[in-house]
Design a protein around this motif. Sequence first.
Motif, PDB file in Angstrom:
ATOM      1  N   ASP A 252       5.290   1.883   8.081  1.00 28.52           N
ATOM      2  CA  ASP A 252       4.028   1.310   7.633  1.00 28.52           C
ATOM      3  C   ASP A 252       4.048   1.157   6.116  1.00 28.52           C
ATOM      4  O   ASP A 252       4.512   2.059   5.394  1.00 28.52           O
ATOM      5  CB  ASP A 252       2.869   2.211   8.063  1.00 28.52           C
ATOM      6  CG  ASP A 252       1.526   1.661   7.625  1.00 28.52           C
ATOM      7  OD1 ASP A 252       1.037   0.717   8.268  1.00 28.52           O
ATOM      8  OD2 ASP A 252       0.970   2.184   6.629  1.00 28.52           O
ATOM      9  N   VAL A 253       3.571   0.028   5.642  1.00 25.81           N
ATOM     10  CA  VAL A 253       3.588  -0.249   4.205  1.00 25.81           C
ATOM     11  C   VAL A 253       2.869   0.848   3.426  1.00 25.81           C
ATOM     12  O   VAL A 253       3.317   1.291   2.370  1.00 25.81           O
ATOM     13  CB  VAL A 253       2.959  -1.626   3.923  1.00 25.81           C
ATOM     14  CG1 VAL A 253       2.764  -1.833   2.431  1.00 25.81           C
ATOM     15  CG2 VAL A 253       3.799  -2.735   4.518  1.00 25.81           C
ATOM     16  N   GLY A 254       1.761   1.325   3.987  1.00 24.05           N
ATOM     17  CA  GLY A 254       0.975   2.354   3.305  1.00 24.05           C
ATOM     18  C   GLY A 254       1.741   3.644   3.095  1.00 24.05           C
ATOM     19  O   GLY A 254       1.546   4.331   2.089  1.00 24.05           O
ATOM     20  N   TRP A 255       2.632   3.989   4.046  1.00 30.55           N
ATOM     21  CA  TRP A 255       3.394   5.236   3.910  1.00 30.55           C
ATOM     22  C   TRP A 255       4.297   5.180   2.696  1.00 30.55           C
ATOM     23  O   TRP A 255       4.385   6.144   1.924  1.00 30.55           O
ATOM     24  CB  TRP A 255       4.223   5.478   5.174  1.00 30.55           C
ATOM     25  CG  TRP A 255       5.031   6.743   5.096  1.00 30.55           C
ATOM     26  CD1 TRP A 255       4.605   7.998   5.394  1.00 30.55           C
ATOM     27  CD2 TRP A 255       6.388   6.868   4.664  1.00 30.55           C
ATOM     28  NE1 TRP A 255       5.626   8.917   5.173  1.00 30.55           N
ATOM     29  CE2 TRP A 255       6.733   8.251   4.727  1.00 30.55           C
ATOM     30  CE3 TRP A 255       7.360   5.957   4.226  1.00 30.55           C
ATOM     31  CZ2 TRP A 255       7.999   8.722   4.382  1.00 30.55           C
ATOM     32  CZ3 TRP A 255       8.614   6.436   3.881  1.00 30.55           C
ATOM     33  CH2 TRP A 255       8.929   7.797   3.960  1.00 30.55           C
ATOM     34  N   LEU A 256       4.976   4.050   2.509  1.00 30.73           N
ATOM     35  CA  LEU A 256       5.904   3.938   1.383  1.00 30.73           C
ATOM     36  C   LEU A 256       5.153   3.814   0.056  1.00 30.73           C
ATOM     37  O   LEU A 256       5.510   4.451  -0.931  1.00 30.73           O
ATOM     38  CB  LEU A 256       6.830   2.736   1.587  1.00 30.73           C
ATOM     39  CG  LEU A 256       8.025   2.626   0.643  1.00 30.73           C
ATOM     40  CD1 LEU A 256       8.885   3.883   0.721  1.00 30.73           C
ATOM     41  CD2 LEU A 256       8.862   1.404   0.984  1.00 30.73           C
ATOM     42  N   LEU A 257       4.088   3.010   0.035  1.00 31.35           N
ATOM     43  CA  LEU A 257       3.345   2.823  -1.208  1.00 31.35           C
ATOM     44  C   LEU A 257       2.625   4.103  -1.638  1.00 31.35           C
ATOM     45  O   LEU A 257       2.329   4.286  -2.825  1.00 31.35           O
ATOM     46  CB  LEU A 257       2.331   1.686  -1.054  1.00 31.35           C
ATOM     47  CG  LEU A 257       2.914   0.282  -0.860  1.00 31.35           C
ATOM     48  CD1 LEU A 257       1.801  -0.761  -0.781  1.00 31.35           C
ATOM     49  CD2 LEU A 257       3.874  -0.074  -1.996  1.00 31.35           C
ATOM     50  N   ALA A 258       2.353   5.001  -0.670  1.00 29.52           N
ATOM     51  CA  ALA A 258       1.690   6.266  -1.014  1.00 29.52           C
ATOM     52  C   ALA A 258       2.583   7.175  -1.854  1.00 29.52           C
ATOM     53  O   ALA A 258       2.090   8.140  -2.448  1.00 29.52           O
ATOM     54  CB  ALA A 258       1.270   6.994   0.264  1.00 29.52           C
ATOM     55  N   LEU A 259       3.887   6.867  -1.913  1.00 27.57           N
ATOM     56  CA  LEU A 259       4.794   7.652  -2.738  1.00 27.57           C
ATOM     57  C   LEU A 259       4.731   7.240  -4.211  1.00 27.57           C
ATOM     58  O   LEU A 259       5.307   7.911  -5.066  1.00 27.57           O
ATOM     59  CB  LEU A 259       6.231   7.502  -2.230  1.00 27.57           C
ATOM     60  CG  LEU A 259       6.488   7.935  -0.786  1.00 27.57           C
ATOM     61  CD1 LEU A 259       7.931   7.642  -0.386  1.00 27.57           C
ATOM     62  CD2 LEU A 259       6.171   9.414  -0.599  1.00 27.57           C
TER      63      LEU A 259
END
Length: 452
Positions: A252-259
């Motif tokens: 999910d895009v959100g998982w990676l951007l949350a880093l």
Amino acid sequence: MPSAETESSALVVALSALSAALAPLEAKGLRIVGLHTTRGAAAPCVALAVRGVGAVAACRLVGASLGGGCVRAPSTVDEALELLLDAFGAHELLADTDLDELAGCMRLQRAPAQTGLVLDLEALLAAEPGSEPSRLFCRALRVEGYVHVRCPPPTVAVLRRLEQLCSEWYSLPTDDKEADISEYGHVDRKFTGYRQGRYREQLEVRLEAKGGVLPAPARVAGLAHAFEAALSLLEAHGRRLLAHVAHDIGVDVGWLLALLDPDGSGAPNPPDELGEAATDDARNDPSLRHSLVRACRYVAGVRGVGGSSVLCDEHTDVGFLTLDAHACRPGLEVRRRADRLWVPVEEEGEASCERMAVMVGDTLERVTARFYAATPHRVHAPHVGERIGLPFLLRGRSDALIDVRAPRSAAAAAGRSVHLAQMESTTIKELPAMDAAQSILHSWFRSSKAAQ
């Protein structure tokens, strides 16, 4: 012409004919190094570099026995090299058995001209993850390690203005530069500031969470604002490009951007709002974002590493992606992942100055277990004048926890593959130490096995 002991030739063979082609060559005790590709063929093809006494004659015999034009056997090393480069399009190599062996066998010593896919950045930023532009971008980034993007005019204007103002600042006397910018060192647990190295000058600038940049150069009017505008723009571009990567690795895009640092840093302040008081307050209570622009100045005529023209030796960048605007004076080279050859990224002329190279950083390599590999690159001295490099490093938060259990479970439930390393409680700042520990462990196992 090569001697009998180093005689080499090459074959390009359909996979269906591979077994028949190998048998007579192996029977003669010839060394074979193979590569394969699917580019420009109805079926996958194989190129074989063959080395040893009688290599040319053996290849000709195999070609004659197979017939149909599926095998070509040149008689010199140079012709064999040309055949392999033609067969693979110079940059579309997908896999190999031993590229180092091939490089030695085929004498791959010349640097090819700039190659690679050029995508329209504006279209790519607007594209949905998983769309055709998105797939082209991700595949090129994985196969080659870098992608050229053609920037829209507003982005070009921001980057060229920053390049011009940096050039003006670097032309100041050394005492003025050191008085304007604090010495390179830790601020808010992040490196920032100015330093003059052996082969280059470097100015490392980051956005502050409350607005503005640190350091904020004042000796050249508009430079601090130019850094802020470029940092804000490039971070937005980098986050959007990372969304395509997230889709490609199956998360999910959100998982990676949350880093990354939280989004919403806001548009850059206009110049008249960057007052001296605001800058002083920010220095007293700094809170810097992790991503940065590293403005580097390289000057013609300087002898670099080992007396060569290389002023910045081979390295990879810390972070997820590096967005490196083409300088108007060429000098940047990357080691292409596909064939490990050094490729000049920049060219003379306006067309090159309107482009940017997107490269893979160390963090993305570790998170994806080398599905995306960090891009080695280096910088040569310009032929004349100076080269101002402006790489933007999109970095994750040092305290961001990488836990892949949730994205792995989501991918399994959706029936899709995911390209992630096995991590559950590792922070981004711990990744280098984890690599070092693994290296020590591997060395211990090798030593133990040798002792036994």
